[in-house]
Design an enzyme around this catalytic site. Structure first.
Site, mmCIF file in Angstrom:
data_model
loop_
_atom_site.group_PDB
_atom_site.id
_atom_site.type_symbol
_atom_site.label_atom_id
_atom_site.label_comp_id
_atom_site.label_asym_id
_atom_site.label_seq_id
_atom_site.Cartn_x
_atom_site.Cartn_y
_atom_site.Cartn_z
ATOM 1 N N MET A 1 0.876 -1.179 0.000
ATOM 2 C CA MET A 1 0.000 0.000 0.000
ATOM 3 C C MET A 1 0.909 1.224 0.000
ATOM 4 O O MET A 1 1.736 1.402 0.908
ATOM 5 C CB MET A 1 -0.915 0.003 1.229
ATOM 6 C CG MET A 1 -1.958 1.105 1.183
ATOM 7 S SD MET A 1 -3.045 1.043 -0.277
ATOM 8 C CE MET A 1 -4.378 -0.005 0.292
ATOM 9 N N LYS B 1 5.927 -3.213 -6.535
ATOM 10 C CA LYS B 1 6.400 -3.417 -7.915
ATOM 11 C C LYS B 1 5.746 -4.632 -8.574
ATOM 12 O O LYS B 1 5.387 -4.599 -9.751
ATOM 13 C CB LYS B 1 7.917 -3.531 -7.923
ATOM 14 C CG LYS B 1 8.573 -2.223 -7.505
ATOM 15 C CD LYS B 1 10.077 -2.279 -7.546
ATOM 16 C CE LYS B 1 10.681 -1.103 -6.791
ATOM 17 N NZ LYS B 1 10.317 0.219 -7.306
ATOM 18 N N LYS C 1 27.449 -11.053 -17.924
ATOM 19 C CA LYS C 1 27.214 -11.816 -16.683
ATOM 20 C C LYS C 1 26.383 -13.076 -16.954
ATOM 21 O O LYS C 1 26.125 -13.866 -16.048
ATOM 22 C CB LYS C 1 26.475 -10.938 -15.653
ATOM 23 C CG LYS C 1 27.315 -9.775 -15.124
ATOM 24 C CD LYS C 1 26.482 -8.929 -14.169
ATOM 25 C CE LYS C 1 27.207 -7.675 -13.703
ATOM 26 N NZ LYS C 1 28.257 -7.922 -12.701
ATOM 27 N N ASP D 1 3.675 12.320 -12.511
ATOM 28 C CA ASP D 1 3.909 11.347 -11.444
ATOM 29 C C ASP D 1 4.589 10.126 -12.074
ATOM 30 O O ASP D 1 3.962 9.364 -12.807
ATOM 31 C CB ASP D 1 2.547 10.962 -10.823
ATOM 32 C CG ASP D 1 2.676 9.987 -9.664
ATOM 33 O OD1 ASP D 1 3.754 9.380 -9.511
ATOM 34 O OD2 ASP D 1 1.691 9.825 -8.922
ATOM 35 N N ALA E 1 5.963 4.094 -10.597
ATOM 36 C CA ALA E 1 5.503 2.872 -11.278
ATOM 37 C C ALA E 1 5.618 2.930 -12.806
ATOM 38 O O ALA E 1 5.134 2.021 -13.480
ATOM 39 C CB ALA E 1 4.083 2.501 -10.871
ATOM 40 N N ALA E 2 6.272 3.959 -13.343
ATOM 41 C CA ALA E 2 6.452 3.991 -14.798
ATOM 42 C C ALA E 2 7.298 2.795 -15.249
ATOM 43 O O ALA E 2 7.025 2.168 -16.279
ATOM 44 C CB ALA E 2 7.124 5.295 -15.213
ATOM 45 N N GLY E 3 8.310 2.471 -14.451
ATOM 46 C CA GLY E 3 9.152 1.314 -14.779
ATOM 47 C C GLY E 3 8.352 0.013 -14.705
ATOM 48 O O GLY E 3 8.544 -0.898 -15.512
ATOM 49 N N ASP E 4 7.444 -0.073 -13.746
ATOM 50 C CA ASP E 4 6.601 -1.271 -13.633
ATOM 51 C C ASP E 4 5.677 -1.381 -14.836
ATOM 52 O O ASP E 4 5.423 -2.478 -15.347
ATOM 53 C CB ASP E 4 5.760 -1.211 -12.351
ATOM 54 C CG ASP E 4 6.626 -1.173 -11.105
ATOM 55 O OD1 ASP E 4 7.723 -1.762 -11.125
ATOM 56 O OD2 ASP E 4 6.205 -0.544 -10.111
ATOM 57 N N GLY F 1 -0.645 8.067 -9.093
ATOM 58 C CA GLY F 1 -0.791 6.745 -8.493
ATOM 59 C C GLY F 1 0.108 5.719 -9.147
ATOM 60 O O GLY F 1 0.771 5.986 -10.162
HETATM 61 O O1 RIB Z 1 7.829 0.968 -8.561
HETATM 62 C C1 RIB Z 1 6.937 1.730 -7.802
HETATM 63 C C2 RIB Z 1 6.598 1.017 -6.539
HETATM 64 O O2 RIB Z 1 7.760 0.909 -5.750
HETATM 65 C C3 RIB Z 1 5.600 1.732 -5.668
HETATM 66 O O3 RIB Z 1 4.269 1.407 -5.984
HETATM 67 C C4 RIB Z 1 6.026 1.316 -4.261
HETATM 68 O O4 RIB Z 1 5.119 0.441 -3.684
HETATM 69 C C5 RIB Z 1 7.390 0.689 -4.431
HETATM 70 O O5 RIB Z 1 7.338 -0.660 -4.266
#
Ligand code: RIB
Length: 306
Positions: free
Chosen positions: A16, A44, A211, A246, A249-252, A287
């Site tokens: 959270m 993530k 590697k 914001d 989480a762009a990488g996610d 978010g």
């Molecule tokens: O990559 C973004 C995430 O990193 C966030 O949502 C936070 O929870 C952290 O884990």
């Protein structure tokens, strides 16, 4: 007709996020007046699950949340996004929590308190071995214990399931991990952690591939992505220009979308372009999990920006 695609399976974290919005990231010892506060689902692993699911791909997650007030809400959020949650269990104690600052320029600073994520153990992997075996790809990050990660990757290697590892937050990896990873996706800071400061992007990719990795996608934010394969093929993939508000989480978002596109048969560079588009939309929204775009939104964005 039932979905015959092999699912993306995430073995990872659910958290959270506790987001304080602020004009800028405070300096040590400084007090600032914030502009807002919210709790919003993140982590993530969960973010990558939502990203892939919102793009229309079947996704299941193996994870733990706490038996606190947040646990059921976090599971419910994943269900609403279409993620299969049967392999998510409740652990006694707190859910993963992530207090963070998000500044007006979109940049952030995050502390992750693992909570239930630290209870992800080998038994959780064993219990859902069939689900992992059925996966088209397994996505992992570094927010669960390293022993569980190594165990998962070893199982995937033995059963022939490709793994995309997002090395975030960066941490030392056991030697055996590298050759068990199909796709390694560090951002700039994470790449520097593994190869040292000062290396060019192209050099970093070569050193990472040396590697034992099979492929790397170096996420470079406003510069786009650099995707390289063992054996020599490598290319930059251009970014899309948007006004970021914001970047959490762009990488996610990139990882979830990259995995979907690869599993749909795109070549790695086209897949990275698709993932760049999804991430470009993500940074225009507030978010973490909440900012993941749908397939229709990415398709429209790509048509407008081709
Ligand atoms: O990559 C973004 C995430 O990193 C966030 O949502 C936070 O929870 C952290 O884990």
């Amino acid at each position: 007709m039932s979905d015959t695609r092999k699912p993306i399976v995430i073995v990872g974290s659910i958290t959270m996020d506790m987001v304080t919005r602020t004009p800028r990231i405070p300096a040590i010892g400084q007090t600032l007046i914030g502009t807002g506060f919210e709790t919003t689902p993140g982590g993530k692993g969960a973010n990558q699950a939502v990203a892939a699911s919102r793009l229309g791909y079947p996704v299941a997650m193996i994870a733990k949340v706490g038996d606190d007030a947040y646990g059921p809400a976090l599971i419910e959020n994943l269900k609403r996004a279409g993620v299969e949650t049967a392999a998510i269990s409740l652990a006694a104690g707190s859910s993963g929590l992530a207090p963070m600052f998000v500044a007006e320029d979109g940049l952030n600073a995050i502390v992750v308190v693992p909570g239930a994520n630290s209870k992800m153990d080998r038994a959780a992997v064993d219990k859902h071995a069939e689900l992992i075996r059925s996966a088209g790809m397994v996505l992992c990050q570094l927010e669960i214990p390293m022993d569980t990660l190594s165990y998962t990757l070893d199982f995937c290697a033995r059963t022939g399931v490709p793994v995309m590892l997002d090395p975030a937050p960066a941490a030392a990896l056991p030697d055996a991990v590298w050759s068990n990873v199909a796709w390694f996706t560090p951002n700039e800071t994470e790449a520097a952690f593994y190869v040292g400061d000062g290396a060019s992007v192209e050099d970093s990719a070569d050193r990472l591939l040396a590697k034992g990795l099979r492929g790397v996608a170096l996420k470079r934010g406003e510069e786009g992505a650099y995707v390289a394969l063992a054996g020599g093929r490598a290319q930059w993939v251009k970014p899309f220009k948007v006004d970021a508000i914001d970047t959490v989480a762009a990488g996610d978002c990139f990882n979830g979308a990259f995995a979907v596109a690869l599993l749909e048969g795109k070549d790695p560079w086209s897949a990275a372009r698709f993932a760049n588009a999804a991430a470009a939309i993500c940074v225009t929204r507030k978010g973490a999990a909440a900012s993941m775009p749908s397939r229709a939104e990415v398709d429209v964005f790509l048509r407008k920006n081709s």
